[in-house]
Design a protein around this motif. Structure first.
Motif: not given
Ligand code: SIN
Ligand code: FE2
Length: 216
Positions: A1-2, A12-14, A25-27, A176-177
């Protein structure tokens, strides 16, 4: 993920734990971006952004509005929640279904399974806007988490501890985060560094942020 702050969105979600009870909660909101933005635009036509004043009388640099049964208000009388928009004397617009779904799903993913928000504070940051370190403590029930959804331009989010003296982590938040803090982290100090100039293809030169709360 960048982790490039100038990317449009997390690719990407992570998931990353920031502290016990606090999760990034990324993305997480990226897939709903268009629905969220159109619901937001609809809310803002009914309850436009305004610069509320601090109890000391200074205008805040962040434009604010609300939706849900209760809205957060700051003026000469202090900080509080109320059912009526002081600009229109009408109830705040209802929480759009896409907002409610996103907030409850994000809370669930972070381990808070019974979150039912009744308030969404909408912050609009423009270049230079900032939010100094504070705790969210005007809500009645600290057993319920805060769910914060970032849209538009990237920003540096400060996430500290339960006292002002704990050094705050600096976290780059992108379109989106989602950050959720509750349980032992519910009263964590947090804030936002001044927004940098930029342009987001869907949102323009601003950062709308939604924070969902159970206020009443
Ligand atoms: C807030 O503390 O109300 C908003 C936080 C953010 O804009 O990320
Ligand atoms: Fe806050």
């Amino acid at each position: 993920m960048t982790m490039d702050l100038f990317d449009g969105a997390s690719t990407l979600e992570s998931q990353e734990q920031l502290a016990p009870g606090a999760v990034l909660l990324r993305g997480f909101a990226a897939a709903d971006e268009r629905e969220l933005l159109s619901a937001l635009a609809e809310v803002i036509t009914q309850a436009p952004f305004r610069h509320m004043r601090t109890p000391g009388g200074l205008p805040m640099s962040v434009g604010m509005s609300n939706c849900g049964a209760l809205g957060w208000i700051s003026d000469r009388a202090g900080y509080r929640y109320g059912p009526v928009d002081p600009l229109s004397s009408q109830p705040w617009p209802p929480l759009p279904e896409v907002f409610l779904q996103l907030a409850t799903h994000a809370a669930e993913r972070a381990g808070f399974s019974r979150f039912v928000p009744d308030a969404c504070l909408i912050n609009r940051y423009e270049p230079g806007s900032r939010l100094s370190l504070h705790q969210d403590k005007n809500e009645r029930d600290f057993g319920q988490p805060i769910v914060s959804v970032s849209l538009g331009l990237p920003v540096v989010f400060l996430f500290g501890g339960l006292s002002r003296s704990v050094p705050a982590r600096r976290i780059g938040l992108m379109h989106g985060d989602v950050v959720v803090w509750g349980g032992p982290a519910r009263l964590s100090y947090h804030g936002v560094l001044p927004l940098k100039e930029g342009f987001h293809p869907l949102v323009g030169s601003q950062r709308p942020n939604l924070t969902f709360r159970k206020a009443g």
